[in-house]
Write an enzyme that holds these catalytic residues in place. Structure first.
Site, PDB file in Angstrom:
ATOM      1  CG  ASP A   1      -6.467  -3.021   2.921  1.00  0.00           C
ATOM      2  OD1 ASP A   1      -5.477  -2.758   3.630  1.00  0.00           O
ATOM      3  OD2 ASP A   1      -6.992  -2.189   2.151  1.00  0.00           O
TER       4      ASP A   1
ATOM      5  CG  HIS B   1      -9.577  -0.329  -0.878  1.00  0.00           C
ATOM      6  ND1 HIS B   1      -9.070  -0.726   0.349  1.00  0.00           N
ATOM      7  CD2 HIS B   1     -10.932  -0.349  -0.728  1.00  0.00           C
ATOM      8  CE1 HIS B   1     -10.067  -0.962   1.177  1.00  0.00           C
ATOM      9  NE2 HIS B   1     -11.208  -0.735   0.546  1.00  0.00           N
TER      10      HIS B   1
ATOM     11  CG  ASP C   1      -5.229   1.925   0.967  1.00  0.00           C
ATOM     12  OD1 ASP C   1      -6.131   1.097   0.785  1.00  0.00           O
ATOM     13  OD2 ASP C   1      -4.118   1.621   1.442  1.00  0.00           O
TER      14      ASP C   1
ATOM     15  CB  SER D   1      -0.905   0.023   1.230  1.00  0.00           C
ATOM     16  OG  SER D   1      -1.517   1.296   1.368  1.00  0.00           O
TER      17      SER D   1
ATOM     18  CG  HIS E   1      -3.895  -1.741  -1.915  1.00  0.00           C
ATOM     19  ND1 HIS E   1      -4.920  -2.542  -2.381  1.00  0.00           N
ATOM     20  CD2 HIS E   1      -4.417  -1.022  -0.893  1.00  0.00           C
ATOM     21  CE1 HIS E   1      -6.012  -2.314  -1.662  1.00  0.00           C
ATOM     22  NE2 HIS E   1      -5.734  -1.398  -0.758  1.00  0.00           N
TER      23      HIS E   1
ATOM     24  CG  MET F   1     -11.512   2.441   1.905  1.00  0.00           C
ATOM     25  SD  MET F   1     -10.109   2.321   3.044  1.00  0.00           S
ATOM     26  CE  MET F   1      -8.763   2.539   1.887  1.00  0.00           C
TER      27      MET F   1
ATOM     28  CG  MET G   1      -8.665   6.423   2.654  1.00  0.00           C
ATOM     29  SD  MET G   1      -7.790   6.341   4.234  1.00  0.00           S
ATOM     30  CE  MET G   1      -6.788   4.882   3.981  1.00  0.00           C
TER      31      MET G   1
ATOM     32  CG  MET H   1     -11.889  -3.432   4.800  1.00  0.00           C
ATOM     33  SD  MET H   1     -10.371  -2.865   3.994  1.00  0.00           S
ATOM     34  CE  MET H   1      -9.600  -1.919   5.312  1.00  0.00           C
TER      35      MET H   1
END
Length: 229
Positions: A177, A70, A39, A12, A37, A72, A41, A141
């Site tokens: 994750d 990913h 992330d 990540s 990866h 979120m 957010m 998760m």
């Protein structure tokens, strides 16, 4: 992307040097990672704010493996096209992020990306049952989403076992994750996971100037997980 169930390590970049993403990505790929990866957010669905589509587009040329994005974020549907156009190979959306996750998964595949479904720790494995023919990846998760460096939630091991049984012979990756280390990786691999996201556990001790620890960390996680498969 071809499908296989061999262990894949997906560092990540949330744990990378934000001022040096291009070289950090090149370093982890040179040291043996399988996926990268990313992330995303929004400060709303999760209590942190990270990367928008322009940043994802900017780092895409540096990624030679798989860009695993990913999301979120909530709402999610109106941002799918932007992240697909930015170059995401896999786009994972949370089951909890909106009322029509089936439509979200359909839209993701229609944009040419692999469709991932993420489940928060409190979400039951059975919630994914009627979505299995729409997904290419399920992300479990094992921490509460929003921040790196959290403690691994052991109750998710049983969830992964249930998902593995539900998936059967479908070509669906199970991704983990949160809290992955050489100690927790074999627990998840034995339960049926094949993609392991690791942030601090990969990047600790290394840097762009000294990337060798990245490789040592990746190999340690992979060896522990592969031995448990």
């Amino acid at each position: 992307m071809s499908f296989d169930r061999s262990i894949k390590i997906a560092p990540s970049i949330l744990s990378a040097d934000f001022a040096n993403f291009g070289q950090e990505i090149q370093a982890i790929e040179a040291e043996g990672c399988d996926w990268v990866h990313v992330d995303v957010m929004d400060g709303h669905f999760v209590p942190n704010l990270t990367f928008g589509p322009p940043l994802v587009k900017a780092i895409r040329p540096h990624i030679k493996t798989v860009m695993d994005v990913h999301l979120m974020i909530s709402p999610v549907d109106q941002y799918l096209e932007a992240y697909a156009e930015a170059g995401a190979d896999v786009i994972t959306s949370h089951l909890e992020a909106g009322p029509h996750i089936h439509r979200t998964l359909q839209a993701t595949r229609a944009l040419g990306a692999k469709a991932g479904l993420a489940l928060n720790p409190a979400t039951r494995a059975e919630e994914a049952e009627y979505l299995l023919d729409m997904v290419d990846l399920i992300c479990v998760m094992t921490v509460n989403p929003g921040f790196g460096g959290q403690k691994f939630i052991h109750s998710q091991i049983d969830k992964v076992k249930k998902l593995r049984a539900m998936i059967g012979d479908r070509p669906i990756h199970i991704e983990i994750d949160g809290g992955i280390t050489p100690e927790t990786a074999p627990l998840m691999a034995a339960a049926g996971a094949d993609v392991l996201v690791a942030g601090s556990a990969v990047f600790k001790g290394g840097s762009v100037q000294n990337p060798a620890p990245y490789g040592e960390n990746i190999r340690a996680i992979r060896a522990a997980a592969t031995a448990a498969q």
